[in-house]
Structure formats: C-alpha cells, structure tokens
Design an enzyme around this catalytic site. Sequence first.
Site, short mmCIF file in Angstrom:
data_model
loop_
_atom_site.label_atom_id
_atom_site.label_comp_id
_atom_site.label_asym_id
_atom_site.label_seq_id
_atom_site.Cartn_x
_atom_site.Cartn_y
_atom_site.Cartn_z
N GLY A 207 40.46 -14.85 42.06
CA GLY A 207 41.17 -15.97 41.44
C GLY A 207 42.12 -15.46 40.39
O GLY A 207 42.54 -14.29 40.40
N SER A 208 42.43 -16.33 39.45
CA SER A 208 43.47 -16.00 38.47
C SER A 208 42.93 -15.06 37.39
O SER A 208 41.72 -15.00 37.13
CB SER A 208 43.95 -17.30 37.80
OG SER A 208 42.87 -17.88 37.11
N ALA A 209 43.86 -14.38 36.73
CA ALA A 209 43.47 -13.50 35.63
C ALA A 209 42.83 -14.31 34.50
O ALA A 209 41.89 -13.85 33.85
CB ALA A 209 44.69 -12.74 35.12
N ARG A 210 43.33 -15.54 34.30
CA ARG A 210 42.78 -16.35 33.20
C ARG A 210 41.27 -16.56 33.41
O ARG A 210 40.46 -16.34 32.50
CB ARG A 210 43.50 -17.70 33.15
CG ARG A 210 43.25 -18.45 31.87
CD ARG A 210 43.96 -19.75 31.88
NE ARG A 210 43.67 -20.45 33.14
CZ ARG A 210 43.72 -21.74 33.31
NH1 ARG A 210 44.09 -22.51 32.33
NH2 ARG A 210 43.44 -22.29 34.46
N THR A 211 40.89 -16.95 34.62
CA THR A 211 39.47 -17.16 34.89
C THR A 211 38.73 -15.82 34.89
O THR A 211 37.62 -15.72 34.34
CB THR A 211 39.28 -17.85 36.27
OG1 THR A 211 40.09 -19.02 36.30
CG2 THR A 211 37.85 -18.22 36.50
N GLY A 212 39.35 -14.80 35.46
CA GLY A 212 38.70 -13.49 35.52
C GLY A 212 38.39 -12.95 34.12
O GLY A 212 37.31 -12.41 33.87
N GLU A 230 38.74 -9.83 41.36
CA GLU A 230 40.02 -9.65 42.06
C GLU A 230 40.95 -10.72 41.51
O GLU A 230 40.71 -11.91 41.72
CB GLU A 230 39.87 -9.86 43.58
CG GLU A 230 38.67 -9.17 44.21
CD GLU A 230 38.69 -7.67 44.06
OE1 GLU A 230 39.79 -7.10 43.94
OE2 GLU A 230 37.61 -7.07 44.03
N CYS A 264 48.46 -13.29 46.10
CA CYS A 264 48.30 -12.48 44.90
C CYS A 264 49.21 -11.26 44.95
O CYS A 264 49.61 -10.75 43.92
CB CYS A 264 46.85 -12.05 44.73
SG CYS A 264 46.21 -11.18 46.15
P1 NAD Z 1 41.32 -19.91 39.72
O1 NAD Z 1 41.03 -18.77 38.83
O2 NAD Z 1 41.87 -21.14 39.11
O3 NAD Z 1 40.00 -20.38 40.49
C1 NAD Z 1 39.24 -19.48 41.27
C2 NAD Z 1 37.80 -19.98 41.33
O4 NAD Z 1 37.20 -19.91 40.05
C3 NAD Z 1 37.70 -21.43 41.78
O5 NAD Z 1 36.56 -21.54 42.61
C4 NAD Z 1 37.51 -22.19 40.46
O6 NAD Z 1 36.83 -23.41 40.59
C5 NAD Z 1 36.69 -21.20 39.66
N1 NAD Z 1 36.86 -21.33 38.22
C6 NAD Z 1 37.94 -21.75 37.53
N2 NAD Z 1 37.72 -21.64 36.21
C7 NAD Z 1 36.48 -21.13 36.05
C8 NAD Z 1 35.68 -20.74 34.93
N3 NAD Z 1 36.12 -20.88 33.67
N4 NAD Z 1 34.45 -20.21 35.16
C9 NAD Z 1 34.00 -20.03 36.42
N5 NAD Z 1 34.70 -20.40 37.51
C10 NAD Z 1 35.93 -20.92 37.33
O7 NAD Z 1 42.28 -19.35 40.87
P2 NAD Z 1 43.08 -20.19 41.97
O8 NAD Z 1 44.16 -20.93 41.27
O9 NAD Z 1 42.12 -20.93 42.84
O10 NAD Z 1 43.70 -19.04 42.88
C11 NAD Z 1 44.95 -18.48 42.66
C12 NAD Z 1 44.80 -17.20 41.88
O11 NAD Z 1 43.99 -16.28 42.60
C13 NAD Z 1 46.11 -16.48 41.65
O12 NAD Z 1 46.13 -15.99 40.34
C14 NAD Z 1 46.05 -15.32 42.64
O13 NAD Z 1 46.83 -14.22 42.29
C15 NAD Z 1 44.60 -15.01 42.64
N6 NAD Z 1 44.21 -14.31 43.86
C16 NAD Z 1 43.79 -13.02 43.75
C17 NAD Z 1 43.47 -12.31 44.90
C18 NAD Z 1 43.01 -10.89 44.86
O14 NAD Z 1 42.32 -10.48 45.78
N7 NAD Z 1 43.34 -10.11 43.85
C19 NAD Z 1 43.59 -12.92 46.14
C20 NAD Z 1 44.00 -14.25 46.20
C21 NAD Z 1 44.30 -14.94 45.04
C1 SIN Z 2 46.21 -12.34 48.93
O1 SIN Z 2 45.03 -12.00 49.06
O2 SIN Z 2 46.57 -13.32 48.22
C2 SIN Z 2 47.25 -11.60 49.64
C3 SIN Z 2 46.77 -10.58 50.58
C4 SIN Z 2 48.01 -9.95 51.12
O3 SIN Z 2 48.77 -10.64 51.80
O4 SIN Z 2 48.27 -8.80 50.78
#
Ligand code: NAD
Ligand code: SIN
Length: 471
Positions: A207-212, A230, A264
């Site tokens: 998910g997003s860096a903010r959540t990570g 990730e 991502c």
């Molecule tokens: P997100 O971080 O908003 O949510 C991801 C998951 O975390 C969801 O299930 C959400 O409900 C949960 N969540 C949100 N806030 C939380 C918290 N405070 N505590 C625990 N869980 C929480 O991400 P998104 O908007 O669903 O996805 C898009 C993001 O994911 C983009 O930043 C994208 O770059 C990233 N992404 C990364 C990869 C990778 O493999 N590196 C792949 C795909 C997407």
């Molecule tokens: C992704 O996981 O968001 C992208 C994977 C890719 O297309 O490289």
Amino acid sequence: MAGQEIVSTEPATGAVLWRRGPSDVDAEVERARASWAEWAARPHAYRVETLRRFANVVRSKTDAFADLIARETGKPLWEARTEVETVINKVDISINAYSERTGQRRSEGAMGARTALRHKPHGVLAVLGPYNFPAHLPNGHIVPALLAGNAVVFKPSEKTPATGEFLVECYHAAGVPDGCVRLVIGGPDEGKALAAHDGIDGLLFTGSARTGLALNRAFADKPEKILALEMGGNNPIVVWDTPDLYSAAVLVVQSAFTTAGQRCTAARRLIVDEKLYEPLLAEVTKLANRLIIGDPHADPQPFMGPVIDNDTADMLTESFLALSAMGGRPLRYMERPIEGRPFLTPGIVDMTEAKERPDVELFGPVLQVIRATDFDEAIAEANATRYGLSASLISQDPALYDRFWANIRAGIVNWNKPTNGASSAAPFGGIGWSGNHRPSAYYAADYCAYPVASNEADQARAAIGIGLKDA
Ligand code: NAD
Ligand code: SIN
C-alpha cells in the site's frame, strides 16, 4: 459497536457492486490461530497439491474473476485478464521460490554428524492489500505464506472488497481449510486492529508509504513479529541518446499511464536530455492524445479506465493545478471527460523551472517532465526522491546504462523497458520509502518462513578431549 458498512462502487458507472458490514477482527484471528498448526504439520507436498488446485480453480473462473476485477477497479477487461493470469502463475513460481530460498539443506560431517537447515512458518500472518491489483498483490503474499505453512488473515482494500472475497473463496474451493485463510472486511480501522492484534505473528503489507510508515511505527516495539512493507514510488524514466523517439515515447506512455497511472512502478518523472526534449515531448503528447480512455468493458477496449473513485480524481486534478501553481508548465492538461465519474485524461507538466518539485507519489496519470543538460545531472534528478522503487533508462548507449545502473537508487532498474511490468519470477521491492528491505514476488518466500539451523547426530556419542583432569 458495529463499524461502518463497506460499499464497493464501480468507478466507471457509479453502480453499487457489493456491500457488507465490517468483520469481527478478533474472531477471524482466533479462527486462524486455531487452524494454522494443523496446516503447518501437513507434508509440504500436500500444500503444494492444494495450491496447484487453487490455480486450477482460478483458471476455471477466469472470465468471472476478470469481469469482477474490471468492474471493481475500473481497469480494462484485457488488463484484468492479465491480473488473473498472474494469480494463476504465482503458484508455480512460489513453489520454485520456496524450494530454492527456504527449502531444506543438509551437509554431512564426520561420524554420522550433520548440519541441517530447515525453515518453519511464523504462524498467523496478516495481509493488507491495496486496490490497484486487488487480486495479484495480496495473492503474492498469501500463496507463499500458505505454502510455507502459515495461516493468513487477509484484509483487502475497502475499495476492492468483492475481489478480495472472490479470491478467498477460490482458496477455500481448492481445499485450503477455511480457518487457514480468513477474510476481514473493513477499512483503515480494521487494518489497524488487525495490525495491532496479539494473535498475529507478522504483517505483509502492500500500500501507500503513509500507511507503511504508520505500520512501521506501530511495530517498532515488536521485534518478534515479521513486517514486510511494499510501498509506493516516485519513479523516474530517463531518456538519453536514443535514435528511435517513437519507441521512447511509447515506453514513456506505457510507464506513466498504464492502469491510469495506478501502478506503484509507474513513471512519475520523465527526465530528458535537453536536446531531445522538443521532439520527444511532441511524440509523447501525440500518443497521449490517441489513448482511448473508457469503460473497462467497452469495445474497442480502452488503453485505460477511470481512477478508483471521484475523491482520488479530485485530488489528482487539484495536484495538477498545484504543480502548475508552483511554476510547472502544463504540456497536456488533465481533464475529466465525463462529468461526475473519475475518468481522467493524462496530464503532463514540465517542472524544470518550478520553484519546488514535491517528492510525493501522485497515484494517477500525471507525468512531470524535467530537462537536464548532462547525464550526471539526469541521474541526480532521478535520485532526488525519498522513494526508490523503480527506474528506467531509455538509451542506445550501454556505457550510459552501466553508469545509470551503478548510480541509481532503486530496487528495480530497467533498460529500454518501461518502469512497470515487473516479473513475479524476480524479487520485487524498493529502497527508501518504497519498502523495508523485505522484497516480495520471488523473495516473498524469505519473509514467510524463518530458518532453523541444527547440528545433528543419530546417536549421542561424545567425549571431552582437552581440559579434563584424570578421573
Ligand atoms: P493504502 O495504504 O491506502 O491502503 C492499503 C491497505 O492498508 C488497505 O487495505 C487499507 O484499508 C489499509 N490501511 C489504510 N490505513 C491503514 C492503517 N493506518 N493501518 C492499517 N491498515 C491501513 O494504499 P492504497 O491506496 O490501497 O494503494 C495504493 C498504494 O499502494 C500506492 O501508494 C501504491 O504505490 C502502493 N502499492 C505498492 C505496491 C508495491 O508492491 N510496492 C504495489 C501496489 C501498490
Ligand atoms: C504494481 O504492483 O503496482 C505494479 C507492478 C508492475 O507493473 O511493475
């Protein structure tokens, strides 16, 4: 008190696709805890067989699964079908990865002694998924976790719960015990409750860096739990010394706008040799103008669908305006062609003269362009980010690629290929704010099991040779 109902809406039409109340996180974790030991005690071959059956179940449901992913995310049907294919292929890749990275090794010593290396599952692993690849990415954690003998509690994104539910039904239909893959429906609150639960042994997050970053803080005093993050990227694509500007433009457009920029690994920044700027950008904008943006089921198929929802589209159009206000020069305006729906046309903005270039991930079809006068400057621009997921060089010069490869900070470094389209058969992860050095895909095996080293002998035959007084 019951939490808020989760409603999944089709981005392309606004129709309600699915709705359900949130899950009881405690109950789901307890169920997984009660089930994992039996699954872990099964022979590895049994788990392999079960997961191969899972691949067959998914294959038999390809049409329905792809249709659902396309409806729920808005991505075109052709692309949703490739996502289903990736889910299927993940099984064989994970079986190979398990035996290569976390299998068993034994080296024989003198007198029947040996050193053995084996791996054990952690127990119960929580998986939090994003919305852009709602099946492929969680599956990329779940299959290796199950293979290694863990049980999984999976919370899909609140924006794609129906796909998450479908995926879990496929594991169960294949014979993965119900208790070994549990589904948690909910949003960030349920995600937080799951992450904080004492009953989990680790958390696999995409998910997003903010959540990570929030999860990283929450796990700071839990060294006993595995945490794999990730996260996002602010990925550069550099175009330098290349004769075929049409191909370069295609690679830029594929990198920036595939999946409406919701990858991502999407290119967010195009860094281009000043000398190639005019002709390259002419090709890029010409191609961007030709992209079909439409309903995921339209015929002919679109290149890209809408972004996930109206709030995201609003945020992206506002961000595009903010980049212009910072001194960016729009080369192609981002538009909302359908009133009230989150379709966006690609936005391209030249940020070379901007007062600042915010190092944020704009998760949509926005490309920022920066002109550079020499290659060192281009590399410095490319590295001017806290993230470090993917980077690509488009150039005919192998010596430039050597310099690029040596100096660029990213977990994925490509040459004459898009920044996206990563292979599941290779490790996948980034540095900086893109991950925490627990790469996924082929290396997911590593975080799904821990190594146990053993010195062993069949019999207890021992003597002390030095430092004993006579008896
Ligand atoms: P997100 O971080 O908003 O949510 C991801 C998951 O975390 C969801 O299930 C959400 O409900 C949960 N969540 C949100 N806030 C939380 C918290 N405070 N505590 C625990 N869980 C929480 O991400 P998104 O908007 O669903 O996805 C898009 C993001 O994911 C983009 O930043 C994208 O770059 C990233 N992404 C990364 C990869 C990778 O493999 N590196 C792949 C795909 C997407
Ligand atoms: C992704 O996981 O968001 C992208 C994977 C890719 O297309 O490289």
